[in-house]
Design a protein around this motif. Structure first.
Motif, short mmCIF file in Angstrom:
data_model
loop_
_atom_site.label_atom_id
_atom_site.label_comp_id
_atom_site.label_asym_id
_atom_site.label_seq_id
_atom_site.Cartn_x
_atom_site.Cartn_y
_atom_site.Cartn_z
N LYS A 5 -57.11 119.31 89.13
CA LYS A 5 -57.62 119.49 90.48
C LYS A 5 -58.95 118.76 90.57
CE LYS A 5 -57.28 122.93 94.05
NZ LYS A 5 -56.90 124.32 94.37
N VAL A 6 -58.97 117.68 91.36
CA VAL A 6 -60.16 116.84 91.47
C VAL A 6 -60.41 116.48 92.93
CG1 VAL A 6 -59.94 115.83 89.16
CG2 VAL A 6 -58.79 114.75 91.09
N THR A 7 -61.59 115.96 93.22
CA THR A 7 -61.86 115.49 94.58
C THR A 7 -61.09 114.19 94.83
OG1 THR A 7 -63.77 114.15 93.93
CG2 THR A 7 -64.19 116.46 94.50
N ILE A 8 -60.93 113.84 96.08
CA ILE A 8 -60.21 112.60 96.42
C ILE A 8 -60.93 111.39 95.85
CG2 ILE A 8 -59.67 111.07 98.37
CD1 ILE A 8 -58.74 113.56 99.89
N ALA A 9 -62.26 111.40 95.85
CA ALA A 9 -63.04 110.29 95.28
C ALA A 9 -62.74 110.12 93.79
CB ALA A 9 -64.53 110.52 95.50
N GLU A 10 -62.68 111.26 93.06
CA GLU A 10 -62.38 111.19 91.63
C GLU A 10 -60.93 110.78 91.40
OE1 GLU A 10 -63.37 115.19 90.69
OE2 GLU A 10 -65.39 114.72 90.01
N ALA A 11 -60.03 111.29 92.24
CA ALA A 11 -58.61 110.97 92.12
C ALA A 11 -58.38 109.47 92.27
CB ALA A 11 -57.80 111.74 93.15
N ARG A 12 -59.12 108.87 93.20
CA ARG A 12 -58.95 107.44 93.44
C ARG A 12 -59.32 106.63 92.19
NH1 ARG A 12 -61.55 107.25 97.74
NH2 ARG A 12 -59.93 107.21 99.32
N LYS A 13 -60.41 107.02 91.52
CA LYS A 13 -60.83 106.31 90.31
C LYS A 13 -59.80 106.49 89.19
CE LYS A 13 -65.82 106.76 91.10
NZ LYS A 13 -67.04 107.46 90.65
N ILE A 14 -59.33 107.72 89.02
CA ILE A 14 -58.37 108.00 87.93
C ILE A 14 -57.05 107.28 88.16
CG2 ILE A 14 -57.01 109.83 86.82
CD1 ILE A 14 -59.40 111.75 87.57
N LEU A 15 -56.55 107.37 89.38
CA LEU A 15 -55.22 106.84 89.67
C LEU A 15 -55.20 105.32 89.79
CD1 LEU A 15 -54.12 109.51 92.30
CD2 LEU A 15 -53.21 109.28 89.99
N LEU A 16 -56.32 104.72 90.23
CA LEU A 16 -56.34 103.27 90.44
C LEU A 16 -56.05 102.52 89.14
CD1 LEU A 16 -56.81 101.17 92.66
CD2 LEU A 16 -59.20 101.09 91.98
N ASP A 17 -56.67 102.95 88.06
CA ASP A 17 -56.46 102.30 86.77
C ASP A 17 -55.01 102.50 86.30
OD1 ASP A 17 -57.87 100.85 84.59
OD2 ASP A 17 -57.20 102.55 83.40
N GLU A 18 -54.50 103.71 86.51
CA GLU A 18 -53.13 104.05 86.09
C GLU A 18 -52.10 103.23 86.86
OE1 GLU A 18 -50.97 108.16 86.35
OE2 GLU A 18 -52.63 108.37 84.92
N GLU A 19 -52.27 103.13 88.17
CA GLU A 19 -51.30 102.40 89.00
C GLU A 19 -51.40 100.90 88.77
OE1 GLU A 19 -48.87 103.88 90.82
OE2 GLU A 19 -49.70 105.66 89.83
N ALA A 20 -52.61 100.40 88.55
CA ALA A 20 -52.78 98.96 88.28
C ALA A 20 -52.10 98.59 86.97
CB ALA A 20 -54.27 98.61 88.23
N ALA A 21 -52.20 99.48 85.97
CA ALA A 21 -51.56 99.23 84.68
C ALA A 21 -50.04 99.13 84.81
CB ALA A 21 -51.93 100.33 83.69
N LYS A 22 -49.47 99.91 85.73
CA LYS A 22 -48.01 99.87 85.94
C LYS A 22 -47.55 98.55 86.55
CE LYS A 22 -47.61 104.87 86.74
NZ LYS A 22 -47.37 105.90 87.76
N LEU A 23 -48.44 97.89 87.29
CA LEU A 23 -48.09 96.64 87.96
C LEU A 23 -48.24 95.41 87.05
CD1 LEU A 23 -49.88 97.31 91.37
CD2 LEU A 23 -47.41 97.37 90.97
N ILE A 24 -48.79 95.61 85.86
CA ILE A 24 -49.05 94.49 84.96
C ILE A 24 -47.92 94.33 83.96
CG2 ILE A 24 -50.58 93.71 83.09
CD1 ILE A 24 -52.88 95.02 84.55
N ASP A 25 -47.51 93.10 83.73
CA ASP A 25 -46.51 92.78 82.72
C ASP A 25 -47.23 92.60 81.39
OD1 ASP A 25 -44.60 91.77 81.06
OD2 ASP A 25 -43.92 90.17 82.40
#
Length: 465
Positions: free
Chosen positions: A233-253
């Motif tokens: 359970k995190v704030t939206i600002a924290e969630a954006r930082k955590i998830l951005l790296d995770e989602e970007a990694a999924k898009l990389i070959d």
């Protein structure tokens, strides 16, 4: 791959180095030529390209004269993977210590991180859109209707036409999407799922295992274990930082990343081997003891510098075209004490000059990362203005040079201790005694008052400076 130095001539490379490093013209010229030669080789005729090997450089000079800084800035200019190792940390094969091949693995790791960072930046916009959808789903979950199920109506729009639950949900989601984009909900807490390996540490009983093998085993076990998700359970600002790296990694070959990283490490990598004089035998006489181990380290380094293949967890890398820059003070041993084969692999030798009082003055005043500018920035964070007049800088330079001459010459690093001692009271008093908007000017009198006693007392200087 090496386009970043295409438009930089050797003279322009020296100009870039001059922004951060004072003096040492010969060293700068030689590394500038070496860097430009990387680009020249990549654009040479294919029939001879593989035959052109880099001219590795041996820098000779006391500590603190700029050897490491020149190599590090050179790698930044070229946007090249760079790793620094101390030759004294290596031991001959068969002894406990770091394996010499680990420096090549470190270089590849650096190259992979550089390529991953760049590729993540390329997919940042798309990843941000995916993160926005995840945050929106956590705030207002979408309605999942069954195929063929009747659509219920719960409200009426402004024209009197009934709205379905789905349409109402979509309108609400769009309103909240606008709020997310406008930053109105940054402090609201949501529950998100994040991945974590959950893999316990791996221990090995029995004979010692080198760090590369241990990392490979841990990675293999991690790959076999199922990925676990954990709710937070995190704030939206924290969630954006955590998830951005995770989602970007999924898009990389990752296969593409590894391939590009190995090419980058092989063709533009720089390995800086410091303290190479510590593995030189101080005499040519035969015998046992530490000299045997030192010569063993040199013989282990030799094939890497000559050009060989090294296995890494990302694939096999060839070291033929990696630029090696070695450095040492050579106070006790001489460059000729290195084994002849290794000497031959460092054909360019540069002797760096000891720093003068005038050099210290310029180091304090001109570089982009000058210590004075660093302290000014630190106090500016407290809204306190700090400035140094020229007479003060001249006095600081004189004291640093004098202490280096009388106690021990540690080069430009002496300025760190002198400046720290000079500004300690000010740094402690801000913001309690010295409030915001204060203006502090460091004068020559202030420098003499705070530092002259320590310079006079040479015994005390050994401990404080």
């Amino acid at each position: 791959m090496l386009d970043c130095i295409e438009h930089l001539t050797p003279a322009q490379i020296v100009e870039e180095l001059d922004k951060y490093i004072i003096g040492q013209k010969d060293a700068k010229r030689n590394v500038a030529i070496a860097l430009r030669n990387r680009w020249r080789r990549m654009n040479a005729d294919e029939n001879i390209r593989k035959e052109i090997v880099p001219n590795n450089i041996l820098m000779i000079g006391a500590t603190g004269v700029g050897k490491t800084e020149i190599a590090r800035r050179l790698a930044k200019i070229a946007d090249a993977p760079f790793t620094k190792v101390e030759a004294s940390k290596f031991t001959e094969v068969g002894y406990v210590g770091r394996d010499v091949e680990s420096m090549v693995r470190d270089l590849v790791e650096q190259a992979v991180n550089m390529v991953k960072t760049r590729k993540k930046e390329e997919v940042k916009v798309k990843a941000a859109e995916m993160v926005e959808d995840i945050i929106l789903d956590a705030l207002i979950p979408p309605i999942q209707g069954r195929a063929g199920a009747p659509v219920s109506t719960t409200s009426t729009d402004i024209n009197g036409v009934p709205d379905s639950d789905y349409e109402l949900n979509e309108r609400t989601r769009e309103k909240f999407r606008d709020k997310i984009r406008n930053g109105e909900l940054e402090d609201r807490k949501i529950e998100i799922k994040i991945q974590h390996s959950g893999m316990p540490g791996v221990g090995v009983m029995g004979p010692g295992m080198d760090e590369a093998s241990m990392m490979n085993i841990q990675e293999m076990i991690s790959g076999m274990m199922p990925k676990k998700t954990k709710k937070r359970k995190v704030t939206i600002a924290e969630a954006r930082k955590i998830l951005l790296d995770e989602e970007a990694a999924k898009l990389i070959d990752m296969d593409e990343v590894k391939e590009e990283a190995i090419f980058k490490a092989e063709n533009s990598g720089v390995i800086f081997i410091d303290e190479i004089d510590k593995v030189a035998s101080s005499s040519k006489k035969g015998g046992g003891g530490p000299d045997v181990s030192r010569e063993g380290v040199q013989r282990d380094l030799l094939p890497i510098v000559e050009g060989s293949t090294v296995n890494t967890k990302y694939g096999v890398i060839n070291t033929d075209h990696i630029l090696f820059i070695a450095a040492g003070a050579f106070h006790v041993a001489k460059p000729s004490d290195l084994i002849p084969e290794l000497q031959g692999r460092f054909p360019i030798r540069v002797e760096l000059q000891s720093l003068t009082k005038e050099d210290f003055y310029q180091i304090l005043k001109f570089p982009k990362n000058a210590l004075t500018k660093q302290y000014e920035a630190l106090l500016a964070a407290e809204n306190v203005s700090l400035t140094f007049n020229d007479e003060a800088l001249d006095e600081i330079a004189a004291i640093a040079y004098e202490v280096n001459s009388e106690v021990e010459n540690i080069g430009a690093r002496r300025l760190h201790t002198v400046m720290s001692r000079l500004l300690n009271d000010i740094l402690f008093d801000v913001p309690d005694k010295i409030g915001a908007n204060a203006q502090i000017v460091i004068t020559r009198e202030m420098v003499i008052e705070r530092l002259s006693d320590m310079v006079r007392n040479r015994d005390l200087s050994q401990y404080i400076l």
